[in-house]
Design a protein around this motif. Structure first.
Motif, PDB file in Angstrom:
ATOM      1  N   SER A 291      24.649  47.034  33.586  1.00  0.00           N
ATOM      2  CA  SER A 291      24.937  48.459  33.730  1.00  0.00           C
ATOM      3  C   SER A 291      26.259  48.806  33.051  1.00  0.00           C
ATOM      4  O   SER A 291      26.470  49.945  32.634  1.00  0.00           O
ATOM      5  CB  SER A 291      24.995  48.858  35.208  1.00  0.00           C
ATOM      6  N   VAL A 292      27.129  47.813  32.928  1.00  0.00           N
ATOM      7  CA  VAL A 292      28.391  47.970  32.193  1.00  0.00           C
ATOM      8  C   VAL A 292      28.224  47.312  30.832  1.00  0.00           C
ATOM      9  O   VAL A 292      27.722  46.192  30.732  1.00  0.00           O
ATOM     10  CB  VAL A 292      29.558  47.322  32.971  1.00  0.00           C
ATOM     11  N   GLU A 293      28.637  47.990  29.798  1.00  0.00           N
ATOM     12  CA  GLU A 293      28.343  47.524  28.437  1.00  0.00           C
ATOM     13  C   GLU A 293      29.094  46.252  28.058  1.00  0.00           C
ATOM     14  O   GLU A 293      28.544  45.371  27.391  1.00  0.00           O
ATOM     15  CB  GLU A 293      28.693  48.630  27.433  1.00  0.00           C
ATOM     16  N   ARG A 294      30.345  46.146  28.486  1.00  0.00           N
ATOM     17  CA  ARG A 294      31.143  44.990  28.086  1.00  0.00           C
ATOM     18  C   ARG A 294      31.905  44.429  29.278  1.00  0.00           C
ATOM     19  O   ARG A 294      32.489  45.182  30.062  1.00  0.00           O
ATOM     20  CB  ARG A 294      32.129  45.377  26.980  1.00  0.00           C
ATOM     21  N   VAL A 295      31.890  43.099  29.402  1.00  0.00           N
ATOM     22  CA  VAL A 295      32.643  42.407  30.446  1.00  0.00           C
ATOM     23  C   VAL A 295      33.576  41.407  29.778  1.00  0.00           C
ATOM     24  O   VAL A 295      33.145  40.599  28.962  1.00  0.00           O
ATOM     25  CB  VAL A 295      31.716  41.673  31.434  1.00  0.00           C
ATOM     26  N   THR A 296      34.851  41.478  30.120  1.00  0.00           N
ATOM     27  CA  THR A 296      35.837  40.525  29.615  1.00  0.00           C
ATOM     28  C   THR A 296      36.369  39.714  30.789  1.00  0.00           C
ATOM     29  O   THR A 296      36.653  40.253  31.854  1.00  0.00           O
ATOM     30  CB  THR A 296      36.999  41.253  28.909  1.00  0.00           C
ATOM     31  N   VAL A 297      36.463  38.408  30.589  1.00  0.00           N
ATOM     32  CA  VAL A 297      37.020  37.515  31.598  1.00  0.00           C
ATOM     33  C   VAL A 297      38.336  36.970  31.054  1.00  0.00           C
ATOM     34  O   VAL A 297      38.358  36.298  30.018  1.00  0.00           O
ATOM     35  CB  VAL A 297      36.060  36.360  31.935  1.00  0.00           C
ATOM     36  N   ARG A 298      39.426  37.302  31.739  1.00  0.00           N
ATOM     37  CA  ARG A 298      40.738  36.793  31.360  1.00  0.00           C
ATOM     38  C   ARG A 298      41.083  35.605  32.242  1.00  0.00           C
ATOM     39  O   ARG A 298      40.872  35.639  33.457  1.00  0.00           O
ATOM     40  CB  ARG A 298      41.820  37.865  31.517  1.00  0.00           C
ATOM     41  N   PHE A 299      41.615  34.565  31.646  1.00  0.00           N
ATOM     42  CA  PHE A 299      41.936  33.354  32.391  1.00  0.00           C
ATOM     43  C   PHE A 299      43.399  33.397  32.824  1.00  0.00           C
ATOM     44  O   PHE A 299      44.316  33.297  32.013  1.00  0.00           O
ATOM     45  CB  PHE A 299      41.629  32.123  31.539  1.00  0.00           C
ATOM     46  N   ILE A 300      43.578  33.566  34.144  1.00  0.00           N
ATOM     47  CA  ILE A 300      44.912  33.667  34.730  1.00  0.00           C
ATOM     48  C   ILE A 300      44.941  32.705  35.912  1.00  0.00           C
ATOM     49  O   ILE A 300      44.340  32.966  36.956  1.00  0.00           O
ATOM     50  CB  ILE A 300      45.219  35.104  35.199  1.00  0.00           C
ATOM     51  N   ASP A 301      45.601  31.562  35.761  1.00  0.00           N
ATOM     52  CA  ASP A 301      45.536  30.539  36.803  1.00  0.00           C
ATOM     53  C   ASP A 301      46.429  30.845  38.001  1.00  0.00           C
ATOM     54  O   ASP A 301      46.155  30.405  39.110  1.00  0.00           O
ATOM     55  CB  ASP A 301      45.871  29.153  36.232  1.00  0.00           C
ATOM     56  N   ASP A 302      47.503  31.606  37.812  1.00  0.00           N
ATOM     57  CA  ASP A 302      48.433  31.922  38.903  1.00  0.00           C
ATOM     58  C   ASP A 302      47.868  33.063  39.751  1.00  0.00           C
ATOM     59  O   ASP A 302      47.674  34.175  39.255  1.00  0.00           O
ATOM     60  CB  ASP A 302      49.778  32.328  38.307  1.00  0.00           C
ATOM     61  N   PRO A 303      47.599  32.826  41.051  1.00  0.00           N
ATOM     62  CA  PRO A 303      47.020  33.878  41.896  1.00  0.00           C
ATOM     63  C   PRO A 303      47.870  35.154  41.938  1.00  0.00           C
ATOM     64  O   PRO A 303      47.338  36.264  41.890  1.00  0.00           O
ATOM     65  CB  PRO A 303      46.942  33.225  43.278  1.00  0.00           C
ATOM     66  N   MET A 304      49.180  35.004  42.035  1.00  0.00           N
ATOM     67  CA  MET A 304      50.037  36.183  42.098  1.00  0.00           C
ATOM     68  C   MET A 304      50.031  36.936  40.768  1.00  0.00           C
ATOM     69  O   MET A 304      50.135  38.175  40.741  1.00  0.00           O
ATOM     70  CB  MET A 304      51.461  35.792  42.474  1.00  0.00           C
ATOM     71  N   ALA A 305      49.880  36.198  39.678  1.00  0.00           N
ATOM     72  CA  ALA A 305      49.784  36.852  38.374  1.00  0.00           C
ATOM     73  C   ALA A 305      48.504  37.667  38.274  1.00  0.00           C
ATOM     74  O   ALA A 305      48.468  38.712  37.599  1.00  0.00           O
ATOM     75  CB  ALA A 305      49.851  35.815  37.252  1.00  0.00           C
ATOM     76  N   GLN A 306      47.427  37.226  38.943  1.00  0.00           N
ATOM     77  CA  GLN A 306      46.200  38.015  38.977  1.00  0.00           C
ATOM     78  C   GLN A 306      46.449  39.348  39.701  1.00  0.00           C
ATOM     79  O   GLN A 306      45.986  40.401  39.258  1.00  0.00           O
ATOM     80  CB  GLN A 306      45.081  37.248  39.675  1.00  0.00           C
ATOM     81  N   VAL A 307      47.181  39.286  40.809  1.00  0.00           N
ATOM     82  CA  VAL A 307      47.490  40.509  41.554  1.00  0.00           C
ATOM     83  C   VAL A 307      48.311  41.459  40.689  1.00  0.00           C
ATOM     84  O   VAL A 307      48.054  42.672  40.638  1.00  0.00           O
ATOM     85  CB  VAL A 307      48.246  40.174  42.859  1.00  0.00           C
ATOM     86  N   THR A 308      49.299  40.914  40.002  1.00  0.00           N
ATOM     87  CA  THR A 308      50.134  41.732  39.123  1.00  0.00           C
ATOM     88  C   THR A 308      49.310  42.365  38.018  1.00  0.00           C
ATOM     89  O   THR A 308      49.495  43.537  37.672  1.00  0.00           O
ATOM     90  CB  THR A 308      51.260  40.876  38.520  1.00  0.00           C
ATOM     91  N   ALA A 309      48.369  41.586  37.464  1.00  0.00           N
ATOM     92  CA  ALA A 309      47.518  42.108  36.395  1.00  0.00           C
ATOM     93  C   ALA A 309      46.638  43.250  36.902  1.00  0.00           C
ATOM     94  O   ALA A 309      46.415  44.237  36.194  1.00  0.00           O
ATOM     95  CB  ALA A 309      46.652  40.992  35.823  1.00  0.00           C
ATOM     96  N   LEU A 310      46.161  43.149  38.154  1.00  0.00           N
ATOM     97  CA  LEU A 310      45.368  44.240  38.741  1.00  0.00           C
ATOM     98  C   LEU A 310      46.249  45.470  38.962  1.00  0.00           C
ATOM     99  O   LEU A 310      45.849  46.598  38.650  1.00  0.00           O
ATOM    100  CB  LEU A 310      44.758  43.776  40.066  1.00  0.00           C
ATOM    101  N   GLU A 311      47.433  45.244  39.459  1.00  0.00           N
ATOM    102  CA  GLU A 311      48.351  46.350  39.718  1.00  0.00           C
ATOM    103  C   GLU A 311      48.725  47.076  38.422  1.00  0.00           C
ATOM    104  O   GLU A 311      48.828  48.315  38.394  1.00  0.00           O
ATOM    105  CB  GLU A 311      49.625  45.823  40.384  1.00  0.00           C
ATOM    106  N   ASN A 312      48.893  46.317  37.339  1.00  0.00           N
ATOM    107  CA  ASN A 312      49.306  46.899  36.059  1.00  0.00           C
ATOM    108  C   ASN A 312      48.153  47.452  35.242  1.00  0.00           C
ATOM    109  O   ASN A 312      48.358  47.934  34.122  1.00  0.00           O
ATOM    110  CB  ASN A 312      50.060  45.857  35.231  1.00  0.00           C
ATOM    111  N   GLY A 313      46.922  47.358  35.779  1.00  0.00           N
ATOM    112  CA  GLY A 313      45.774  47.874  35.051  1.00  0.00           C
ATOM    113  C   GLY A 313      45.305  46.977  33.929  1.00  0.00           C
ATOM    114  O   GLY A 313      44.546  47.399  33.053  1.00  0.00           O
ATOM    115  N   GLU A 314      45.717  45.701  33.940  1.00  0.00           N
ATOM    116  CA  GLU A 314      45.299  44.767  32.895  1.00  0.00           C
ATOM    117  C   GLU A 314      43.941  44.144  33.210  1.00  0.00           C
ATOM    118  O   GLU A 314      43.247  43.680  32.304  1.00  0.00           O
ATOM    119  CB  GLU A 314      46.351  43.673  32.743  1.00  0.00           C
TER     120      GLU A 314
END
Length: 621
Positions: A291-314
């Motif tokens: 249903s979504v045309e494109r899916v990108t998977v970014r590899f971020i091993d640090d859990p807190m860095a994942q949270v930061t990436a969500l907060e920053n819209g990355e």
């Protein structure tokens, strides 16, 4: 890596998990796909192989990606109810005596290069995982763990992804005249027959072209069928080598044939250790369309860095390793939807039985009683309650130490299992005096050196190692850090037993099969990384395979666990807490407690506003 557990355990888990789902009207669409829509997901480890049936490919980091790329005969809904995907194909049991199952591929089921998925693909899947054609086994140096017969392996037939259930099919399956159906005849009853073949892992025509030099897809399929039906060892030797490693890669291959798919998405880009991008598959006509045309998977091993990436819209969706700090940080975010609960994954320590290390009887001149005492001493020194109290209770106040290898806490029979399986020999808290007494009784020189392997990029595992190291030191052990970064961790676990003596990781379930733990503990099992071998356990799994009565199934499971605990196989620690969060502009997300977790139900995702994947990702640090 993947956990194996019972259907009863899965059902109990499903009842206790809180999953929040939002629903919203789609943006501009075309045949169900939102044009120019994109979603970015953060994941902790990069893809390294698309053949998830091989020894190296059998890992969660690969399964989550193939869940987007490949369809199959069945999947699960959010309540873990089995859903048949008849658009992919159908299967039916045609006889009980002998157990006979016929699979038929759908007319529109194709690989992304347009080649039909057919019986040949399933024939190869069976041949590669049944051990019927293997004529050589890997032999290892008992001290170094190095393979000593590589030339013999190179000259022989050696598929490295054997599956216990497939070994029950000993006769070459029959293919229908039109090539769309294949019939498997089992040598005995198999309780989980309906979950045996979800889909072929790799395209047979590509293996035929690459391994056997076939000119095109049709010739490739024909070459595979002939090699299998004729038991042509020369041809199968080439096929097994390519099947084992031909679909391994850590960046986008130059040859598109190596990353074909059968489902909603096709792989379009892969930057090593950074990200991969998938786009809707225009040739897919099945039930669960993108249903979504494109899916990108970014590899971020640090859990807190994942949270930061969500907060920053990355990124738009995350499912990081759960810690108290991560949960606090997620709860502070605005404009996100969260889900907190329990995962179908449990943490455990496994010991290596055959590498010339401290837990191997060969180290003590074959004295199995001495090696057992050393194993028991080490397991008694693991501070399980401290780990749960420090790391898990801040996320789940009701968390307790897990004391079963097979059953989930709270599931049917779990309390009976724990009472009777022998786990009571090990207290939840570390018992340092008992550990020291066992080592003294064994008469070994202290400190006993133990190389301890874990994912070096995982913050929670780093803390666990420190806690275990401190407790084990007091008991008479010297723990040596044998960890590897996330990108290398899976390969170390599977093939590097000469480099470690104990390992810390989690098992994650992929299905509700009652026999899913088979490959973890059976001699030579695909997931039996510690090289444990017990004739009694093998026999008990043989019985479990054919048993359909739930009460008798539990009797086999109990017998297996009694042997595992008596042999000091390893140590269970805790059930994973689950944390997922996603941008409120992405709706319809409903994470599953079993693999593929946050990638589940992607066909229901919708975007209603700005998301992170509107531009090409930048490299991650």
């Amino acid at each position: 890596m993947k956990i194996r557990r019972s259907a009863a355990a899965v059902a109990a888990l499903a009842a206790g998990v809180l999953v929040l789902t939002a629903c919203s009207g789609p943006a501009k669409t075309n045949s169900g796909i939102q044009q120019d829509s994109a979603v970015t997901i953060a994941w902790e480890a990069p893809l390294n192989e698309l053949n998830t049936s091989s020894a190296n490919g059998n890992a969660t980091q690969n399964a989550v990606i193939t869940s987007l790329m490949d369809a199959g005969f069945w999947t699960y809904d959010k309540n873990l109810k089995l859903i048949h995907d008849t658009s992919y194909g159908t299967y039916e049991k045609t006889s009980d005596n002998p157990l006979t199952v016929k699979y038929t591929l759908g007319a529109d089921t194709t690989w992304s290069d347009g080649t039909p998925v057919d019986a040949t693909d399933l024939l190869l899947e069976w041949a590669a995982t049944s051990n019927v054609f293997n004529n050589v086994e890997a032999k290892e140096d008992p001290v170094s763990g190095a393979i000593t017969n590589q030339d013999e392996i190179n000259a022989g037939v050696y598929f490295d992804g054997t599956n216990p259930s497939r070994q029950l099919i000993t006769n070459t399956p029959k293919i229908s005249d039109d090539g769309k159906s294949i019939t498997f005849v089992y040598s005995k009853q198999y309780a989980d027959w309906e979950l045996d073949f979800q889909a072929p892992a790799v395209p047979a025509h590509v293996v035929g072209e690459k391994a056997l030099g076939a000119a095109d897809a049709a010739a490739g399929k024909a070459a595979i069928v002939k090699a299998i039906q004729d038991n042509d060892t020369a041809a199968l030797s080439k096929v097994s080598k390519f099947w084992n490693s031909g679909f391994e890669f850590t960046k986008l291959p130059a040859d598109p044939a190596l990353y074909l798919s059968t489902g909603a998405y096709v792989l379009k880009d892969y930057a090593e250790n950074q990200y991969l991008t998938l786009e809707a598959n225009p040739k897919y006509k099945g039930m669960n369309k993108a249903s979504v045309e494109r899916v990108t998977v970014r590899f971020i091993d640090d859990p807190m860095a994942q949270v930061t990436a969500l907060e920053n819209g990355e990124v738009d969706i995350i499912g990081p390793q759960a810690t108290a700090d991560v949960r606090t940080a997620i709860e502070a975010l605005k404009n996100v939807t969260t889900a907190f609960g329990v995962e179908g994954t449990y943490e455990h320590v496994d010991l290596v039985f055959a590498n010339g290390g401290p837990f191997d009887p060969a180290t003590y001149g074959g004295d199995s009683a001495k090696a057992l005492k050393v194993r028991q001493a080490f397991l008694k020194a693991i501070p399980r309650q401290q780990i749960v109290d420090n790391l898990i209770k801040p996320l789940n106040p009701d968390a307790k130490v897990r004391n079963s290898f097979i059953l989930l806490p709270g599931s049917v029979n779990y309390d009976v299992m724990v009472k009777e399986n022998g786990s009571s020999a090990y207290s939840d808290a570390a018992d340092v005096p008992a550990a020291k007494a066992l080592l003294a009784g064994a008469g070994v020189t202290m400190p006993v050196k133990v190389r301890f392997a874990f994912n070096a990029d995982n913050t929670r595992r780093q803390t666990e190692f420190a806690l275990i190291q401190e407790s084990a030191k007091a008991a008479g052990f010297e723990l040596v850090d044998a960890s590897k970064p996330a990108a290398e961790w899976g390969t170390l676990l599977q093939t590097g037993q000469d480099q470690y003596d104990a390992s810390l990781f989690g098992w994650q379930s992929q299905s509700t099969a009652v026999t899913e733990s088979d490959a973890n503990f059976r001699t030579g099992g695909l997931n039996n990384y510690g090289k444990y071998s017990s004739a009694a356990v093998d026999s008990e799994y043989d019985g479990l395979q054919t048993e359909t009565d739930p009460s008798k199934q539990f009797a086999y499971q109990l017998a297996i666990e009694k042997d595992l605990w008596a042999d000091a196989f390893g140590m269970t620690i805790y059930q994973f807490p689950a944390i997922q969060a996603w941008n409120k502009n992405v709706t319809g997300v409903s994470p599953s407690e079993i693999s593929p977790t946050i990638f589940a139900n992607f066909w229901e995702w919708k975007t209603t506003g700005a998301t992170a994947a509107s531009a090409t990702p930048t490299p991650t640090s």
